[in-house]
Design a protein around this motif. Structure first.
Motif, PDB file in Angstrom:
ATOM      1  N   VAL A 293       2.048   7.527  -6.190  1.00 30.89           N
ATOM      2  CA  VAL A 293       1.020   8.560  -6.201  1.00 30.89           C
ATOM      3  C   VAL A 293       1.588   9.958  -6.116  1.00 30.89           C
ATOM      4  CG1 VAL A 293      -0.904   9.852  -5.121  1.00 30.89           C
ATOM      5  CG2 VAL A 293      -1.113   7.279  -5.752  1.00 30.89           C
ATOM      6  N   LEU A 294       2.344  10.007  -5.010  1.00 32.83           N
ATOM      7  CA  LEU A 294       3.252  11.012  -4.386  1.00 32.83           C
ATOM      8  C   LEU A 294       4.257  11.621  -5.479  1.00 32.83           C
ATOM      9  CD1 LEU A 294       2.882  11.929  -1.300  1.00 32.83           C
ATOM     10  CD2 LEU A 294       5.409  11.642  -1.255  1.00 32.83           C
ATOM     11  N   SER A 295       4.909  10.531  -6.197  1.00 35.70           N
ATOM     12  CA  SER A 295       5.884  11.068  -7.236  1.00 35.70           C
ATOM     13  C   SER A 295       5.060  11.449  -8.399  1.00 35.70           C
ATOM     14  CB  SER A 295       6.641   9.779  -7.452  1.00 35.70           C
ATOM     15  OG  SER A 295       7.382   9.197  -6.436  1.00 35.70           O
TER      16      SER A 295
ATOM     17  N   ARG B 283       2.279  12.860  -8.731  1.00 32.06           N
ATOM     18  CA  ARG B 283       1.470  14.288  -8.360  1.00 32.06           C
ATOM     19  C   ARG B 283       2.661  15.190  -8.409  1.00 32.06           C
ATOM     20  NH1 ARG B 283      -3.767  14.511  -6.150  1.00 32.06           N
ATOM     21  NH2 ARG B 283      -4.991  13.235  -7.394  1.00 32.06           N
ATOM     22  N   SER B 284       3.660  14.882  -7.674  1.00 32.30           N
ATOM     23  CA  SER B 284       5.105  15.813  -7.760  1.00 32.30           C
ATOM     24  C   SER B 284       5.478  16.186  -9.262  1.00 32.30           C
ATOM     25  CB  SER B 284       6.236  15.281  -7.006  1.00 32.30           C
ATOM     26  OG  SER B 284       5.706  15.123  -5.689  1.00 32.30           O
ATOM     27  N   LEU B 285       5.448  15.089 -10.162  1.00 35.97           N
ATOM     28  CA  LEU B 285       5.836  15.175 -11.443  1.00 35.97           C
ATOM     29  C   LEU B 285       4.816  16.324 -12.246  1.00 35.97           C
ATOM     30  CD1 LEU B 285       7.301  11.972 -12.521  1.00 35.97           C
ATOM     31  CD2 LEU B 285       8.515  14.276 -12.262  1.00 35.97           C
ATOM     32  N   ILE B 286       3.509  16.055 -11.989  1.00 40.02           N
ATOM     33  CA  ILE B 286       2.500  16.752 -12.401  1.00 40.02           C
ATOM     34  C   ILE B 286       2.661  18.350 -11.908  1.00 40.02           C
ATOM     35  CG2 ILE B 286      -0.081  17.306 -12.427  1.00 40.02           C
ATOM     36  CD1 ILE B 286      -0.224  14.202 -12.358  1.00 40.02           C
ATOM     37  N   LEU B 287       2.850  18.442 -10.563  1.00 41.89           N
ATOM     38  CA  LEU B 287       2.948  19.851 -10.178  1.00 41.89           C
ATOM     39  C   LEU B 287       4.293  20.486 -10.717  1.00 41.89           C
ATOM     40  CD1 LEU B 287       1.813  21.465  -7.955  1.00 41.89           C
ATOM     41  CD2 LEU B 287       3.655  20.988  -6.481  1.00 41.89           C
TER      42      LEU B 287
ATOM     43  N   ARG C 265       0.955  -1.202   0.007  1.00 41.93           N
ATOM     44  CA  ARG C 265       0.181   0.083  -0.025  1.00 41.93           C
ATOM     45  C   ARG C 265       0.863   1.235   0.073  1.00 41.93           C
ATOM     46  NH1 ARG C 265      -2.420   2.943  -1.655  1.00 41.93           N
ATOM     47  NH2 ARG C 265      -4.161   4.376  -0.740  1.00 41.93           N
TER      48      ARG C 265
ATOM     49  N   TYR D  21       1.518   4.303  -2.474  1.00 40.89           N
ATOM     50  CA  TYR D  21       1.201   5.607  -2.220  1.00 40.89           C
ATOM     51  C   TYR D  21       2.259   6.510  -2.537  1.00 40.89           C
ATOM     52  CZ  TYR D  21       0.200   9.822   0.612  1.00 40.89           C
ATOM     53  OH  TYR D  21       0.185  10.883   1.088  1.00 40.89           O
ATOM     54  N   ASN D  22       3.598   5.754  -2.450  1.00 40.37           N
ATOM     55  CA  ASN D  22       4.814   6.501  -3.030  1.00 40.37           C
ATOM     56  C   ASN D  22       4.499   6.766  -4.476  1.00 40.37           C
ATOM     57  OD1 ASN D  22       6.789   7.012  -1.017  1.00 40.37           O
ATOM     58  ND2 ASN D  22       7.429   4.744  -1.183  1.00 40.37           N
TER      59      ASN D  22
END
Lengths: 378, 646
Positions: free
Chosen positions: B12-14, B16-20, B5, B9-10
């Motif tokens: 997702v974080l990565s 999302r960070s790349l999208i940002l 899990r 989640y890691n």
């Protein structure tokens, strides 16, 4: 995983362990870029004063040194400490914001608080406090909880309390940047897409309400932003003169200390919010691109570093700091080029003024701490 | 511990960070694009705007061309001057500052009022001139006190100077600030409003040539409108010089002789003069302190200098050698802000020093007109040299009696004798036989009735009446009595001193329609032929010679002693007949009457007689008689000319 590798044939130099190993892990590229930007600030402020070290340039140099010391101090504390004390830190920041409502100073607005002869703008550290508490909150959260709306009730409190206080100062620019940095952390934390849609929709619906709450000068700034020609000598003056200064710089600029717009005082606030304009006038598109490039590289390095960290708290803090820096640059440059309203945002490390500079150094200190104290480096 | 899990989640974080990071990258690129647009695409346009911010464009006043006389003497030039102005915006209380200034420099109460009026009527950021001719000493005093005088600045400029002062005032004219009407008429652009333009005389006539081309300078101004430094974009082009035909030595001699007339000079500072001024304030007005002499007339009275005019025209070229008008004015007064008291002095002088009598004074020509009548009659074949008329001292036309100046008549006279003695009755007869139409036609050919076309402003037409003119202007039919009056140059006939001189030059030339001019040319100008019967001209000239050397010549005491002598004609113009009341009081002598009722004294002539070179006209206003007051002036001027220019 490491055990599957063949053992090293050469033993590492004993000196390579410990201190030297630590030095190698320092984010040198970021540090060099920061020093470059700080140096550009010193030169720009020398020009802003008409070719003089006083009143701004030498003070800026001292602040850079002070900021550096602060950064080292922040970096020397393990990142876990910040995680543990995120809530007390946030509480303290909110208290100071409340305090500034009563004892703060500033011409007609309460933004600064005087501590031992220094004027502090508590809204700046509040941004870092919000980022850290959000990062801590999501770090400790069960990843499954991320889908549930109730998980975001504390998030709203963490963000909206300081946001409201900053807005009440009133400091629209900082409040929006605080919101932006917080939103970035919430975003990378994995907020479901449907929630993002709801938030965007509600913001759009809130615009008329917020408009009604704005002060007249804030409304003026926004109206002037939408139509700068309407009031050429009043509120639109700054934007028009700023565009003239930037545009007349052309490709190579008018040369160092040769910017007529700033030299002849057509350009207002050339040492603070409009320092980028002055640089643009004297160094042209080339100089502007160089500075934007430096900031972009710094932000890129931060995000890359953030992705490489193992602790989720660290990742979110680092990316939050990167986003904060991004907002500074974007709002400031957007403002002076006339794509955003004049909200009063400094260009960190270059503009004269201590608070934003301190925020960036503290943020950098947190990043270094996160790198140096990262437990499970891959 | 790393669970499945948390690995998810890691990710997702990565992600999302790349999208940002991607969003931020796009936005930063947007900023760069915006900068590219502002600086690279619209840069030129903003550059222009920036220059407009920086610079105030101002015209540089060109150096005005100089005016010289025939001998190369400077009549109008430029001198360095310090100009004092006040910028109301910076001055605050302008009145208070002017009060302080009046303690440091010459500044009269009326001047302060005038300046304050100007301060009110001009935009407060524009400078208002206070004085344009500060002395070095005044500048020094101002420098010391300058901290107390905000908004007051002095600037080095050029000031028009007239070294000959009073002597050439009417010839050079004067310059002064541009007037609103000059701007309205488009004669001068608004940007040039700070310069001086010629307002009269040669300064006005040759304005275009003298003015030159203005240059342009850029003044670096800051956001508060304060000048930082200046840069010259375009140098100004100095105006061209003008060389006049007038000779100042001659002008000096003529003016001196004219002012003196037939009177005796007495220093102005003499006690008798001072006493006379105290008794008659008007005399003081006519005797400003610039006058060196007062005069004693034939009756022993203290009188001001005579007023009138002397014009000398070169018979061969039309060049005007002397254009004197008395009283004169000093054009230097107009170069700066003329002080109220000086202005008042000039305006209050009853003799009108600003009037250029040579061009703008109109007088009945009197007996000097007789040549025109005689020529008309001779050319028409009405008389010849031998035709005689009898002069009993008067002539009755209708129910009117016309007198000859010689109460008991001249007896039987021919044309030459009639000119010599200026017999009026002879010319009455001649006029009646010739008719006003033929007289007017001849007079026009000789210069009467229209401007001569000299290249100076302000010339008057004079008047040559005709039957048509009277019908049109007065609405009545021409009478024979009016022909009689016109035959001796009285009645409606008017002429300027310049017209008289030009007429004489044409008579003297005999062949050319001499046209007068005031500027030197490199070539001898060609004139139209005069086209008058040479025989008739010869008769006239013979008569004019006899005026000077005949036994009964009216100016026989005033012939030249050099060369072949002078030919001329006197004229005594009745301004107002001696009234019955005056006669009863025993006033029969012209000199006993009030000055303004006395007869004008005229003389026209040319010399040398056998090879005419110069023609002259002299008018002495209310001088008494042509032979007594005007002829002596003409002789002095002609003697000087022939002695000095031969």
């Amino acid at each position: 995983m490491l055990s599957q590798r063949p053992p090293p044939t050469v033993y590492p130099d004993p000196i390579e362990t410990g201190f030297v190993q630590s030095l190698k892990r320092l984010p040198w590229v970021m540090l060099v870029i920061m020093m470059l930007l700080g140096g550009i600030g010193v030169l720009a402020l020398y020009s802003a004063a008409g070719g003089s070290w006083s009143p701004w340039s030498w003070k800026h140099l001292i602040r850079l040194a002070a900021g550096f010391v602060l950064m080292v101090m922040v970096a020397s504390v393990p990142i876990r400490f910040y995680q543990r004390f995120a809530f007390p830190g946030w509480l303290l920041a909110v208290l100071v914001l409340v305090l500034v409502e009563f004892i703060g100073s500033g011409s007609g607005v309460q933004r600064w608080i005087s501590v031992g002869g220094f004027n502090l703008q508590p809204s700046e550290p509040a941004k870092l406090a919000v980022i850290m508490l959000l990062a801590a909150w999501f770090n400790d959260m069960n990843p499954d909880m991320i889908r549930y709306l109730r998980s975001y009730v504390p998030v709203l409190a963490i963000v909206l309390i300081p946001f409201g206080l900053v807005l009440a100062q009133p400091d629209l620019g900082t409040a929006i940047m605080l919101l932006g940095a917080a939103a970035a952390v919430v975003f990378i934390a994995g907020i479901p897409s449907w929630m993002i849609g709801v938030v965007i929709a509600s913001i759009l619906l809130a615009v008329p309400v917020i408009w009604a709450q704005l002060y007249q000068y804030q409304k003026d700034r926004i109206l002037v932003f939408l139509n700068p020609g309407a009031d050429q000598l009043g509120a639109g003056y700054q934007i028009i003169q700023s565009k003239i200064a930037l545009g007349s710089g052309g490709f190579l600029g008018k040369g160092y200390l040769q910017g007529s717009q700033s030299r002849l005082n057509y350009l207002p606030e050339k040492q603070t919010d409009f320092v980028f304009t002055m640089i643009g006038e004297e160094f042209g598109f080339l100089g502007c691109s160089f500075i934007i490039g430096l900031y972009a590289l710094l932000i890129f390095q931060m995000i890359r570093t953030g992705l490489s960290l193992s602790l989720n708290f660290s990742r979110m803090v680092v990316i939050g700091v990167a986003t904060m820096l991004f907002f500074y640059v974007f709002v400031n440059v957007g403002m002076v080029t006339g794509v955003l309203p004049v909200v009063g945002a400094p260009l960190p490390l270059i503009s004269y003024g201590g608070t934003a500079l301190m925020t960036v150094f503290i943020g950098m200190g947190l990043i270094i701490s996160a790198i140096m104290h990262d437990e499970g480096r891959r | 511990m790393i669970t499945k899990r948390s690995r998810e989640y890691n990710a997702v974080l990565s992600r999302r960070s790349l999208i940002l990071g991607g969003i931020q990258g796009v936005l930063v690129s947007g900023l760069a694009a915006r900068l590219y647009y502002l600086q690279m695409i619209e840069g030129q346009q903003y550059s222009t705007l920036s220059d407009r911010n920086k610079y105030d464009f101002r015209l540089i006043t060109p150096s005005r061309g100089r005016i010289y006389d025939a001998g190369g003497r400077l009549l109008a030039g430029n001198a360095e001057a310090y100009q004092l102005s006040i910028i109301p915006d910076y001055a605050g209380d302008a009145e208070n500052i002017l009060r302080i200034l009046s303690e440091l420099i010459t500044l009269e109460e009326d001047d302060i009022t005038a300046i304050l009026e100007e301060v009110r009527s001009t935009p407060s950021f524009l400078p208002v001139l206070i004085r344009s001719d500060l002395t070095q000493r005044e500048v020094a005093r101002l420098v010391v006190r300058s901290p107390e005088l905000p908004g007051v600045s002095f600037e080095k400029t050029e000031k028009r100077i007239y070294p000959q002062g009073l002597l050439a005032g009417h010839v050079t004219g004067y310059v002064n600030r541009v007037t609103q009407s000059e701007i309205n008429s488009g004669a001068i652009t608004r940007e040039l409003a700070a310069i001086n333009t010629g307002k009269s005389g040669a300064e006005k006539a040759f304005e275009k040539n003298l003015r030159g081309e203005p240059g342009r300078e850029r003044i670096l101004v800051n956001a508060f409108g304060r000048p930082i430094r200046t840069a010259i974009d375009e140098e100004s082009l100095s105006g061209g010089d003008v060389r006049l035909t007038a000779n100042m030595d001659l002008q000096l001699a003529a003016l001196g002789a004219l002012k003196r007339g037939s009177n005796t000079p007495i220093p102005r500072g003499d006690k008798r003069v001072q006493r006379a001024i105290e008794r008659q304030p008007e005399l003081g007005l006519m005797l400003p302190e610039t006058e060196e002499f007062a005069y004693i007339d034939s009756k022993g009275r203290i009188v001001p200098p005579e007023s009138g005019s002397v014009v000398v025209v070169d018979v061969k070229t039309g060049a005007v050698r002397c254009l004197a008008s008395a009283p004169t004015f000093d054009p230097n007064l107009f170069s700066g802000r003329i002080s109220s008291s000086e202005w008042q002095l000039m305006i209050n002088n009853p003799r009108q020093p600003l009037l250029n009598r040579a061009l703008s004074g109109q007088y009945a020509p009197g007996s000097t007109f007789k040549m025109a009548v005689a020529l008309a009659a001779l050319e028409a074949g009405i008389i010849n040299e031998k035709t005689r008329f009898s002069c009993p001292g008067h002539k009755t036309v209708g129910n009117q009696d016309f007198h000859c100046w010689q109460e008991f008549g001249h007896g039987s006279v021919n044309i030459v004798e009639a000119i010599e003695q200026s017999c009026d009755v002879f010319f009455y007869e001649l006029g009646l036989k010739t008719g006003i139409t033929r007289i007017a036609e001849m007079a026009r050919r000789l210069s009467f009735g229209d401007v001569t076309g000299i290249n100076l402003p302000g010339e008057k037409n004079g008047l040559m009446p005709t039957k048509e003119w009277k019908k049109k202007k007065i609405g009545r039919v021409w009478t024979l009595g009016e022909t009689v009056n016109a035959s001796i140059g009285q009645g409606y006939v008017l002429s300027t001193p310049l017209q008289l001189a030009v007429m004489t030059a044409r008579l003297a030339s005999g062949q050319m329609r001499v046209m007068p001019r005031i500027t030197e040319t490199d070539y001898v100008p060609e004139f139209e032929p005069l086209d008058i019967n040479p025989y008739a001209l010869k008769v006239i000239r013979k008569g004019m010679r006899r005026v000077m050397n005949g036994d009964k010549g009216t100016a026989r005491r005033h012939d030249l002693t050099i060369g072949s002598g002078m030919a001329g004609k006197t004229g005594t113009v009745q301004v107002r007949a001696i009234s019955k009341a005056e006669r009863e009081q025993g006033v029969t002598d012209n000199a006993d009457r009030p000055w303004k009722f006395r007869d004008h004294a005229l003389f026209t002539g040319y010399a040398p007689y056998d090879d005419p070179r110069y023609a002259i006209s002299v008018v002495v206003e209310h001088g008494g008689s042509g032979s007594g007051a005007a002829a002596p002036v003409a002789r002095q001027v002609m003697s000087w000319l022939l002695e000095n220019e031969a």
